[in-house]
Design a protein around this motif. Structure first.
Motif, short mmCIF file in Angstrom:
data_model
loop_
_atom_site.label_atom_id
_atom_site.label_comp_id
_atom_site.label_asym_id
_atom_site.label_seq_id
_atom_site.Cartn_x
_atom_site.Cartn_y
_atom_site.Cartn_z
N GLU A 110 0.76 -1.12 0.06
CA GLU A 110 0.12 0.14 -0.11
C GLU A 110 0.74 1.32 0.00
O GLU A 110 2.03 1.17 0.69
N PRO A 111 0.43 2.30 -0.69
CA PRO A 111 1.31 3.38 -0.86
C PRO A 111 1.32 4.18 0.56
O PRO A 111 0.61 4.20 1.06
N GLY A 112 2.24 5.25 0.50
CA GLY A 112 2.36 6.38 1.42
C GLY A 112 3.44 6.21 2.70
O GLY A 112 4.20 5.13 2.40
N GLY A 113 3.49 6.99 3.33
CA GLY A 113 4.41 7.02 4.57
C GLY A 113 4.15 5.95 5.45
O GLY A 113 3.19 5.35 5.30
N PRO A 114 4.83 5.65 6.38
CA PRO A 114 4.67 4.65 7.39
C PRO A 114 3.46 4.67 8.03
O PRO A 114 3.09 3.55 8.61
N GLN A 115 2.69 5.78 8.24
CA GLN A 115 1.60 5.50 9.18
C GLN A 115 0.25 5.27 8.06
O GLN A 115 -0.68 4.84 8.54
N GLU A 116 0.56 5.13 6.75
CA GLU A 116 -0.50 4.80 5.90
C GLU A 116 0.01 3.23 5.34
O GLU A 116 -1.20 2.76 4.87
#
Lengths: 277, 277
Positions: A150-156
């Motif tokens: 899933e894309p995004g930074g580590p929170q996402e």
């Protein structure tokens, strides 16, 4: 405040990807998979007077937008000095490495007390905003052979990995602008990227990663003549090679490029993510 | 099938934790934080005839339930031979290391083609089911100084990390049974663990981790006289020490134990998670 801190960030070769936009750059990014490399970038951060931040790569002063953004976000005016084993603009994630290394080292020098995820988020957001990369930073923070589910930074995001190691060879024939490719039409590329990801999720091995990457490189329409020829040369001697996204670079597992008569740079997958030295 | 494969898994000292049960062992686990260590366990897997799996630790054959479960889950009858730099039953996560190392190495030897997350999930579930640990496996897969924000295997949990490295010293005075402690009343322990976690999330530094760990060790009521005395000795010379959960072991940052006159084992935080060699 400390006098300086240095972080090592592994290089990252993306084999395939699909682009995912979002208004918040920490939520945008890419799905895909790649190899992190023992060849990487050492980033040293030293405090500088306010308004006098400078960025130096291999002895040469230059502007790298995501590095500038990281320094501004952390409010850490600094001299950032990077020594890189991998070339800029050739698909090794040098800009992502510099952004992430700057975040880790500046947090230490200026005692900003942010967590690792927070620092990765800042570097990832800065890289996406600048358009210089979509998935290198989170992969470089992870190490190994990361699969970006899933894309995004580590929170996402959501990451998995191929549980293997390998010797890696590469040759670079020149630069490709990530920003130019990513600002163009990416529908075909992303469709091919999603197919490649399904394949690797189904069989998370290095062999299936190389196969999926080769198919992707063809279908995404990014192959240059020189790259296509080199990949074929490696295939003809029974090796596994593909194109680094995004650079005019061919990478191979094991001795694929040497066997085909090239004189590649030799490294290996890097078992750890970015780290303070 | 390959002849054998070896994985290295770092040791893991938990500073504090709260227990979280669930019917599915891959969803149960713990929140908390700890240090992964350069001292760890090498696990070598060699195929064995069906029904003839054996487990050997430092030359001695023994039963380690989670290792047995991993072999059964992967359907990989094998001789598992572990060489450990850290003592069993003393709060270093040896059983978790053996379960995780077995999963990584058996997947390679028997070409099971599972992803890293799948292998970590299997090892974590086996460890939780056996009651020998709740958070070591996911921490050992991550490396560094992991903060376990949400319990469970990698499909369920949420991890962050303290972006620092340190020299670590430790002394062990004897064993504590994790299974005994975890099968008892854990309400007080878990309340203290949640408080400690809030503190470290607010300030993710090694200093605040050591402070939170010391408070937790006191409040959870697990301190033995010897451990309490040693922690005090280190405090008196201005050092940072706490108790490894769960073992009669004291660990310190830097030269804390040496400064207090002990003769500790010396290692460091390990920048990478478990890896094939």
């Amino acid at each position: 405040m400390r006098e300086e801190a240095t972080a090592f960030v592994p290089g990252h070769i993306t084999g395939f990807f699909s682009a995912h936009s979002a208004e918040d750059p920490t939520k945008a990014g890419s799905r895909g998979a790649g190899l992190t490399l023992t060849d990487g970038v050492d980033v040293t951060v030293t405090p500088a007077p306010e308004g006098e931040s400078t960025i130096v790569l291999d002895g040469e002063e230059l502007e790298i937008d995501p590095v500038r953004t990281v320094l501004e976000t952390l409010e850490t005016p600094a001299r950032v000095e990077a020594e890189s084993e991998i070339p800029l603009g050739s698909g090794f994630g040098v800009s992502g490495a510099m952004a992430l290394g700057t975040a880790l080292a500046a947090n230490r020098v200026f005692e900003r007390k942010l967590s690792r995820n927070e620092l990765v988020t800042i570097a990832h957001g800065a890289e996406v905003q600048a358009g210089t990369g979509l998935g290198d930073v989170v992969a470089q923070a992870h190490g190994g052979v990361p699969i970006r589910l899933e894309p995004g930074g580590p929170q996402e995001n959501k990451l998995d990995a191929i549980p293997e190691r390998a010797r890696v060879e590469y040759v670079s024939f020149g630069e490709l602008s990530t920003a130019d490719v990513l600002s163009g039409e990416t529908d075909q590329l992303s469709a091919a990227g999603k197919q490649a990801l399904s394949r690797v999720v189904e069989e998370p091995t290095l062999l299936s990663f190389m196969y999926a990457s080769r198919l992707f490189a063809r279908e995404a329409g990014l192959l240059t003549e020189q790259v296509a020829e080199t990949i074929n040369d490696v295939s003809e001697v029974g090796g596994q090679a593909s194109m680094a996204m995004l650079g005019e670079t061919v990478f191979a597992l094991g001795t694929g490029l040497s066997d085909a008569g090239y004189e590649p740079t030799v490294c290996a997958t890097h078992p750890a993510g970015a780290m303070l030295k």
